[in-house]
Design an enzyme around this catalytic site. Structure first.
Site, short mmCIF file in Angstrom:
data_model
loop_
_atom_site.label_atom_id
_atom_site.label_comp_id
_atom_site.label_asym_id
_atom_site.label_seq_id
_atom_site.Cartn_x
_atom_site.Cartn_y
_atom_site.Cartn_z
N ASN A 103 14.94 10.23 0.62
CA ASN A 103 15.20 9.81 2.00
C ASN A 103 13.96 10.11 2.83
O ASN A 103 13.70 11.27 3.16
CB ASN A 103 16.42 10.58 2.53
CG ASN A 103 16.68 10.33 4.01
OD1 ASN A 103 16.10 9.42 4.61
ND2 ASN A 103 17.54 11.14 4.61
N LYS B 276 13.28 9.34 5.79
CA LYS B 276 13.54 9.52 7.23
C LYS B 276 12.51 8.70 8.03
O LYS B 276 12.10 7.64 7.58
CB LYS B 276 13.56 11.01 7.59
CG LYS B 276 14.53 11.79 6.69
CD LYS B 276 14.82 13.17 7.17
CE LYS B 276 15.79 13.84 6.19
NZ LYS B 276 16.18 15.19 6.60
N GLY C 276 15.96 20.45 5.74
CA GLY C 276 14.66 20.57 6.38
C GLY C 276 14.31 21.98 6.80
O GLY C 276 13.36 22.21 7.54
N SER D 264 16.78 20.73 1.29
CA SER D 264 15.62 21.47 0.79
C SER D 264 15.52 21.49 -0.74
O SER D 264 15.16 22.50 -1.34
CB SER D 264 15.60 22.90 1.36
OG SER D 264 15.48 22.86 2.77
P1 PGA Z 1 15.40 17.90 3.15
O1 PGA Z 1 16.33 16.73 3.67
O2 PGA Z 1 15.25 17.71 1.65
O3 PGA Z 1 14.10 17.73 3.87
O4 PGA Z 1 16.09 19.19 3.46
C1 PGA Z 1 17.46 16.31 2.95
C2 PGA Z 1 18.17 15.19 3.69
O5 PGA Z 1 18.33 15.30 4.91
O6 PGA Z 1 18.61 14.19 3.08
#
Ligand code: PGA
Length: 260
Positions: A11, A13, A179, A219
């Protein structure tokens, strides 16, 4: 892991313009080989503006990575300035659409009802929704994590048939782990994914529960993926930050090579 093929989804984002997106998918294609794709399904979820560019690379280089989107509008078309419909995504060969990501729920006010409408729109266009659920830190500390996830599952998947639920992807993403660098312990992640599977079994039956794929997200990194992915009820990962770098993401996809 029963015979559910893991799905590792990146993802991105609101990161990577379309030039960066082209580079990332090309690097990823270079880093993975056919044995990797035999073992694991892989999807990438770029921003809308990158979809056409990434689709073109996937098609012209015959890359077995599925194209995904991060969101969709629930209506088929109409006066919804700034929105994108599921048929538009489907025309770009999008296979998976994330619905109900916690950032959409928290920052854009998406309720379980809206998530349910979006899941239905995705299904109607012949694509697979990745339905996200997960609790806040307060809810976990207040011993409400399981009830929160149960109500999200009931609301987001309301009215779907057992067959449909069996083909879905659910992503369990504890909000406090997204995150933040904090990862749920593999025991906690496994426990919640098993809980989700038993909720699905209670409402949609054992066959649906046996085939639905449940991802963990929050994460996920090359270092923790092997242990997380080794849990019985975890069938893949939804990866944010670490999916922006093709080499890191490829190492996550290849978690099986690092399992002890
Ligand atoms: P992250 O995000 O791996 O940066 O924690 C995961 C997500 O929101 O799908």
């Amino acid at each position: 892991m029963a015979d559910r093929k893991p799905l590792i989804s990146g993802n991105w984002k609101m990161n990577h313009n379309h030039f960066e997106a082209i580079q990332t998918i090309q690097k990823l294609a270079y880093a993975l080989n056919s044995e990797d794709y035999d073992a694991v399904d892989v999807s990438v979820h770029p921003p809308y503006t990158d979809l056409r560019s990434v689709q073109t690379v996937i098609q012209s280089d015959d890359v077995p990575v599925a194209l995904g989107a991060q969101n969709v509008h629930q209506a088929e078309s109409g006066a919804f300035t700034g929105e994108v419909s599921s048929s538009m995504l489907q025309k770009l060969d999008v296979a998976y659409v994330i619905v109900g990501h916690s950032e959409r729920r928290e920052l854009f006010g998406e309720t379980d009802e809206v998530v349910n409408e979006k899941a239905n729109a995705v299904l109607a266009a012949g694509m697979t929704p990745i339905v996200c659920v997960g609790e806040t830190l307060d809810e976990r500390q207040g011993d409400q994590a399981e009830s929160k996830v149960a109500s999200q599952i009931a609301g987001s998947l309301a009215g779907l048939s057992a067959e449909t639920v069996g083909d879905l992807v659910v992503a369990y993403e504890p909000i406090w782990a997204i995150g933040t660098g904090e990862t749920a312990s593999s025991e906690d992640a496994q426990q919640m994914c098993a809980h989700i599977r038993s909720l699905i079994s209670d409402q949609w039956g054992a066959a649906a529960a046996g085939s639905v794929r449940i991802q963990y997200g929050g994460s996920v990194k090359p270092s923790n993926a092997p242990e997380l992915m080794g849990q019985a009820d975890i069938d893949g990962a939804l990866v944010g930050g670490a999916s922006l770098d093709a080499d890191d993401f490829a190492r996550i996809v290849n978690f099986r090579l690092y399992q002890t």
